[in-house]
Enzyme design. Structure first.
Site, PDB file in Angstrom:
ATOM      1  N   GLN A   1      -3.385   0.402   2.487  1.00 15.83           N
ATOM      2  CA  GLN A   1      -2.104   0.902   2.992  1.00 15.83           C
ATOM      3  C   GLN A   1      -2.276   2.292   3.596  1.00 15.83           C
ATOM      4  O   GLN A   1      -1.378   2.783   4.266  1.00 15.83           O
ATOM      5  CB  GLN A   1      -1.076   0.997   1.858  1.00 15.83           C
ATOM      6  CG  GLN A   1      -0.656  -0.339   1.279  1.00 15.83           C
ATOM      7  CD  GLN A   1       0.209  -0.186   0.038  1.00 15.83           C
ATOM      8  OE1 GLN A   1      -0.169  -0.654  -1.027  1.00 15.83           O
ATOM      9  NE2 GLN A   1       1.352   0.468   0.137  1.00 15.83           N
TER      10      GLN A   1
ATOM     11  N   PHE B   1       1.786  -3.732  -2.136  1.00 19.19           N
ATOM     12  CA  PHE B   1       2.759  -3.432  -3.201  1.00 19.19           C
ATOM     13  C   PHE B   1       2.496  -2.087  -3.863  1.00 19.19           C
ATOM     14  O   PHE B   1       2.899  -1.870  -5.008  1.00 19.19           O
ATOM     15  CB  PHE B   1       2.795  -4.561  -4.238  1.00 19.19           C
ATOM     16  CG  PHE B   1       3.048  -5.916  -3.633  1.00 19.19           C
ATOM     17  CD1 PHE B   1       4.269  -6.193  -3.021  1.00 19.19           C
ATOM     18  CD2 PHE B   1       2.069  -6.889  -3.626  1.00 19.19           C
ATOM     19  CE1 PHE B   1       4.505  -7.432  -2.434  1.00 19.19           C
ATOM     20  CE2 PHE B   1       2.299  -8.125  -3.028  1.00 19.19           C
ATOM     21  CZ  PHE B   1       3.512  -8.402  -2.440  1.00 19.19           C
TER      22      PHE B   1
ATOM     23  N   GLU C   1      -2.205   1.816  -1.817  1.00 18.93           N
ATOM     24  CA  GLU C   1      -1.778   3.086  -1.215  1.00 18.93           C
ATOM     25  C   GLU C   1      -2.892   4.106  -1.396  1.00 18.93           C
ATOM     26  O   GLU C   1      -3.209   4.871  -0.498  1.00 18.93           O
ATOM     27  CB  GLU C   1      -0.477   3.566  -1.884  1.00 18.93           C
ATOM     28  CG  GLU C   1       0.017   4.894  -1.320  1.00 18.93           C
ATOM     29  CD  GLU C   1       1.394   5.299  -1.810  1.00 18.93           C
ATOM     30  OE1 GLU C   1       2.170   4.422  -2.243  1.00 18.93           O
ATOM     31  OE2 GLU C   1       1.700   6.507  -1.746  1.00 18.93           O
TER      32      GLU C   1
ATOM     33  N   ARG D   1       9.172  10.789  -8.922  1.00 17.15           N
ATOM     34  CA  ARG D   1      10.217   9.861  -8.500  1.00 17.15           C
ATOM     35  C   ARG D   1      10.987   9.319  -9.712  1.00 17.15           C
ATOM     36  O   ARG D   1      12.165   8.982  -9.609  1.00 17.15           O
ATOM     37  CB  ARG D   1       9.662   8.732  -7.622  1.00 17.15           C
ATOM     38  CG  ARG D   1      10.744   7.993  -6.853  1.00 17.15           C
ATOM     39  CD  ARG D   1      10.195   6.936  -5.913  1.00 17.15           C
ATOM     40  NE  ARG D   1       9.906   7.432  -4.569  1.00 17.15           N
ATOM     41  CZ  ARG D   1      10.807   7.548  -3.582  1.00 17.15           C
ATOM     42  NH1 ARG D   1      12.063   7.212  -3.777  1.00 17.15           N
ATOM     43  NH2 ARG D   1      10.445   7.994  -2.397  1.00 17.15           N
TER      44      ARG D   1
ATOM     45  N   ARG E   1       5.579  -0.690  -6.010  1.00 14.85           N
ATOM     46  CA  ARG E   1       6.949  -0.882  -5.497  1.00 14.85           C
ATOM     47  C   ARG E   1       8.004  -0.232  -6.409  1.00 14.85           C
ATOM     48  O   ARG E   1       8.236  -0.694  -7.526  1.00 14.85           O
ATOM     49  CB  ARG E   1       7.210  -2.375  -5.361  1.00 14.85           C
ATOM     50  CG  ARG E   1       8.242  -2.750  -4.318  1.00 14.85           C
ATOM     51  CD  ARG E   1       8.212  -4.245  -4.129  1.00 14.85           C
ATOM     52  NE  ARG E   1       8.951  -4.655  -2.940  1.00 14.85           N
ATOM     53  CZ  ARG E   1       8.935  -5.891  -2.451  1.00 14.85           C
ATOM     54  NH1 ARG E   1       8.227  -6.825  -3.042  1.00 14.85           N
ATOM     55  NH2 ARG E   1       9.625  -6.186  -1.374  1.00 14.85           N
TER      56      ARG E   1
ATOM     57  N   THR F   1       8.722  11.725  -1.466  1.00 11.35           N
ATOM     58  CA  THR F   1       9.291  12.885  -2.160  1.00 11.35           C
ATOM     59  C   THR F   1       8.505  14.149  -1.826  1.00 11.35           C
ATOM     60  O   THR F   1       9.027  15.247  -1.938  1.00 11.35           O
ATOM     61  CB  THR F   1       9.316  12.655  -3.673  1.00 11.35           C
ATOM     62  OG1 THR F   1       7.980  12.360  -4.116  1.00 11.35           O
ATOM     63  CG2 THR F   1      10.219  11.483  -4.033  1.00 11.35           C
TER      64      THR F   1
ATOM     65  N   ALA G   1       6.556   4.148   0.351  1.00 11.24           N
ATOM     66  CA  ALA G   1       7.848   4.790   0.171  1.00 11.24           C
ATOM     67  C   ALA G   1       8.959   4.090   0.964  1.00 11.24           C
ATOM     68  O   ALA G   1      10.005   4.678   1.221  1.00 11.24           O
ATOM     69  CB  ALA G   1       7.778   6.283   0.515  1.00 11.24           C
TER      70      ALA G   1
ATOM     71  N   GLU H   1      11.373  -1.356  -1.035  1.00  9.90           N
ATOM     72  CA  GLU H   1      11.333  -1.204  -2.479  1.00  9.90           C
ATOM     73  C   GLU H   1      12.667  -1.416  -3.198  1.00  9.90           C
ATOM     74  O   GLU H   1      12.682  -1.969  -4.304  1.00  9.90           O
ATOM     75  CB  GLU H   1      10.805   0.195  -2.845  1.00  9.90           C
ATOM     76  CG  GLU H   1       9.359   0.415  -2.473  1.00  9.90           C
ATOM     77  CD  GLU H   1       8.966   1.873  -2.593  1.00  9.90           C
ATOM     78  OE1 GLU H   1       9.386   2.678  -1.733  1.00  9.90           O
ATOM     79  OE2 GLU H   1       8.272   2.218  -3.547  1.00  9.90           O
TER      80      GLU H   1
END
Ligand code: MTE
Ligand code: LUZ
Ligand code: MOS
Length: 754
Positions: A191, A222, A226, A304, A336, A434, A503, A706
């Protein structure tokens, strides 16, 4: 518009990493991973393995040409274990052989002598021992300490959620080959192409420009790719760099499950205070995040959790604290929702507990406390364009909560074999990374001289339909047929310095960059058209491939115009850059405006539990979702259905089990249960909340990747309500997943104690 990939997917023609035709001379890599969660390595013996015919080389930390380090946020994660092992599954060596089978045989011959060290798997124990990856963080609004005495009711409790295996259908993998001048070209199932590029550059000890990363698509990410695609890419790149040969790794499922991190398990404490009329006056929570053995993305995930600790409710006095606890599990990572679902489960638990004690339905508390326009979030952002009430009221009107509840109650008085339960789950999810600096993206657009268009963005297609939306953006801006637009692979030499596709913001960020790029080209070609037609540039429009002058059809069309532009030396290429406006966050104060906007929705969940077996079916999930001004209905519905089912899997059946030595026991699909077709709700009704969308969303179509996962949380509480209805002595427990075993204990366990 249909998903541009649907044909390729169902006919098996879509190209994934393992479908890339291999070059002659390609070698195959296989990691040898630690058989212990915490130990000193006394002796590693690879000699027998190295002697197997066909084994070309076995690499260890000593062979790293740059830095043996892959930590993204904090440099605390060695690529290869050196002297010490931090988790079961940590790479210790990399076998490179002429075939995969040979590598598998050789791996069995590696021996390791260890001095075992104490293992921590529990985050509370880690906190007690001071094993924190970063200092704890607290978000505060008002002062709960001052208002507990004013509360008519105060409840405390504990709520735990387990981890979740990503189970992307395509496992982790990478394929690297050396190119000229000591450079590497690599295909990676990631990702984050730039994260892979940066990590490889660091591990090899070369500049980023020597590393080209290419991604066609992922068979699912998912969040699991990342950050965590980088290790495998770096291993393969190192092998290719050292051996000057193409090297490939496509992980086997059990290796992938054992060696990679998952959703973070959390163990949390809550305290909630309500007024006589059920207003939540104060909320406190302490979150213990099981980060695993290294930081990975845990600090960001933890953040988060704090952002979403009060879900879609306004609470005037909030104090929420999170601990990032270091344990000896594989480093846990993005999944996710990214910590949001873990935070939301806790406040939903607090509400359920309060409702039970007060003899009201949880939804009475939920509804009374929904966010209002102008409400302040604990992190200082003022809620605007709030749709919490609208989503709730729309759902109530469409699905008739009272009537549904009556049906459930009526069923429960009649049936002796089954019992039904219902729950309402409102959601509110913030859109943006964020970490404010990550919120920018680029796109590269080429209009070729025949009128066809090639588009590259920094976004990665992982099944979420990004490429389809990108084709739509280009086609809409130019007003041309989507068949003229081709989405190129994501490549770091065409679009550099990308944030990962994550995100839920990929389409917003990359789509806006693409819009900017296309619009710049459009302005230039309209200018050319105005010269050709002796008209003012403002009078020129292009509609469905026709050039119009003051709204009147001319004999100029898209193809002719583009051809003319090229021969008049008009630049038909453009790079667009977009950075989300308005957002900011001050970590020293824990206040700011971190999100471009929020996504809202409300789901009604209905389940039937088998009183004898403890098994259950989800009868229906009926939800109203805030899509904004939806740009692709089929894609967005797919995201809702997939997210919902992934969420209910996490909440009900997916149970990750490590033993106290840190060994993964749920290490295959025989021991780790994911939702199958029978687990899917028998009915899923999705209604769109009619709104005109949000200007910071791509084409006003809100991010959808998400948020729907969190509707799945409602399934936990619906099952719990069914168990409550069956067993008046059932004491609420907040300990997901609510497996059939736990349901059965809930139905009968506490009754035996009477
Ligand atoms: N849908 C599919 N089919 N496959 C995926 O891997 N990832 C999810 C979501 N939906 C995913 C998916 C996650 S974790 C995110 S952050 C978003 O898609 C990322 O894509 P977006 O930003 O384009 O929504
Ligand atoms: N990744 C990230 C994310 O780095 N920052 C985020 O805020 C985020 N949010 C959701 C999913 N991935
Ligand atoms: Mo998604 S957890 O942001 O990859």
């Amino acid at each position: 518009m249909k998903n541009i990939d649907s044909n390729g997917h169902v006919t098996g023609r879509s190209i994934y990493l393992d479908d890339i035709p291999v070059q002659q001379g390609t070698l195959f890599a296989l990691p040898y991973d630690a058989p212990s969660a915490h130990a000193h390595i006394k002796k590693l013996d690879v000699s027998k393995a190295a002697a197997v015919p066909g084994v070309v080389r076995i690499l260890t930390y000593a062979d790293v040409t740059g830095e043996n380090q892959i930590g993204g946020i904090i440099p605390d994660e060695p690529l290869f274990a050196g002297k010490e092992i931090h988790f079961w599954g940590m790479p210790v060596a990399l076998i490179i052989a002429t075939s995969e089978d040979i590598a598998i045989q050789a791996r069995k011959l590696i021996t390791i002598e260890l001095e075992e060290l104490p293992v921590i798997t529990d985050p509370r124990e880690a906190r007690a021992k001071g094993e924190l990856i970063i200092p704890p963080r607290t978000f505060r609004l008002g002062d709960p300490g001052k208002v507990w005495t004013e509360c008519a009711h105060v409840f405390e409790g504990r709520a735990d959620t387990n981890g979740q295996e990503h189970l992307y259908i395509e496992t982790q993998g990478a394929y690297a080959y050396p190119t000229e001048h000591g450079s590497i070209r690599i295909s990676s199932s990631t990702q984050g192409p730039t994260a892979v590029q940066r990590t490889i550059a660091r591990v090899l000890g070369v500049a980023m420009h020597k590393v080209e990363v290419d991604v066609t698509r992922l068979g699912g990410g998912f969040g699991g790719k990342e950050d965590q695609a980088s290790a495998w890419a770096a291993l393969v790149a190192l092998a290719a760099y050292v051996l000057k040969k193409p090297v490939k790794l496509a992980m086997h499922r059990m290796d992938d499950m054992r060696m990679t991190g998952k959703r973070h398990p959390y163990s949390s404490d809550f305290k909630i205070g309500l007024s006589k009329d059920l207003k939540i006056l104060a909320y406190e929570a302490t979150f213990h995040q099981n980060a695993g053995a290294a930081a990975d993305l845990s600090p960001a995930v933890m953040e988060r959790t704090l952002f979403h600790a009060t879900n879609s409710y306004f609470v005037p006095n909030v104090e929420v604290t999170a601990y990032c606890c270091r344990t000896h599990l594989p480093p846990n990572t993005a999944f996710r929702g990214f910590g949001g679902p873990q935070g939301m489960f806790v406040i939903e638990s607090a509400i359920a507990k309060a409702a039970q004690a007060l003899g009201v339905l949880p939804r009475e508390i939920q509804q009374r406390n929904l966010l209002k326009e102008g409400s302040t979030f604990s992190y200082g952002q003022i809620a605007d364009r709030v749709l919490a009430d609208q989503a709730w009221e729309h759902a109530d009107k469409s699905f008739k909560f009272d009537a549904l509840q009556k049906e459930v109650d009526a069923f429960n008085t009649k049936s002796t074999s089954h019992v039904k339960g219902m729950a309402i789950m409102p959601i509110c999810f913030g859109i943006s990374f964020t970490n404010t600096p990550m919120n920018h993206a680029r796109a590269l657009v080429h209009v070729y001289q025949d009128g066809s268009v090639g588009v590259s963005t920094g976004g990665v297609e992982m099944g979420q339909g990004l490429n389809t939306k990108m084709v739509q953006v280009a086609a809409e801006v130019f007003s041309i047929d989507p068949s003229r637009v081709k989405l190129e692979s994501t490549n770091t030499t065409r679009v550099a310095n990308t944030s990962p596709s994550a995100a839920s913001a990929t389409a917003d960020l990359n789509g806006k960059a693409l819009e900017i790029g296309c619009t710049a080209i459009l302005e230039r070609i309209k200018e050319k058209a105005s010269r050709m037609l002796n008209a003012k540039p403002e009078a020129i429009t292009i509609v469905n491939e026709q050039v119009l002058n003051n709204g009147k059809v001319t004999d100029l069309d898209w193809k002719k115009l583009i051809h003319a532009c090229h021969w008049d030396r008009v630049n038909l290429s453009e790079s667009g850059h977009y950075a989300t406006p308005e957002i900011h966050f001050d970590k020293t104060k824990e206040k700011g405006h971190p999100f471009a906007y929020h996504v809202y929705g409300t789901a009604a969940v209905l389940v039937t539990v088998d009183r004898l077996r403890g098994t259950y079916v989800v009868d229906a999930v009926k939800l109203v979702h805030d899509f904004g001004k939806r740009m692709n209905t089929a894609v967005d519905i797919g995201q809702i259905e997939g997210g919902l089912v992934q969420g209910l899997g996490w909440m009900t059946m997916e149970e990750i089990v490590y033993n106290d030595k840190g060994k993964l026991l749920s290490n295959a699909l025989s021991t780790y249960k994911v939702p199958d077709i029978h687990s899917v709700p028998k009915e899923i009704t999705i209604e769109a909340l009619p709104t005109d969308g949000h200007p910071l969303a791509i084409r006003r179509s809100k991010a959808v990747g998400e948020p729907p996962l969190m509707y799945g949380i409602g399934v936990y509480f619906a099952i719990q309500n069914a168990v409550k209805a069956a067993n008046p002595n059932y004491a609420l427990r907040f300990d997901a997943p609510f497996t059939p075993e736990k349901v059965l204990m809930g139905l009968y366990g506490q009754m035996e104690r009477r």
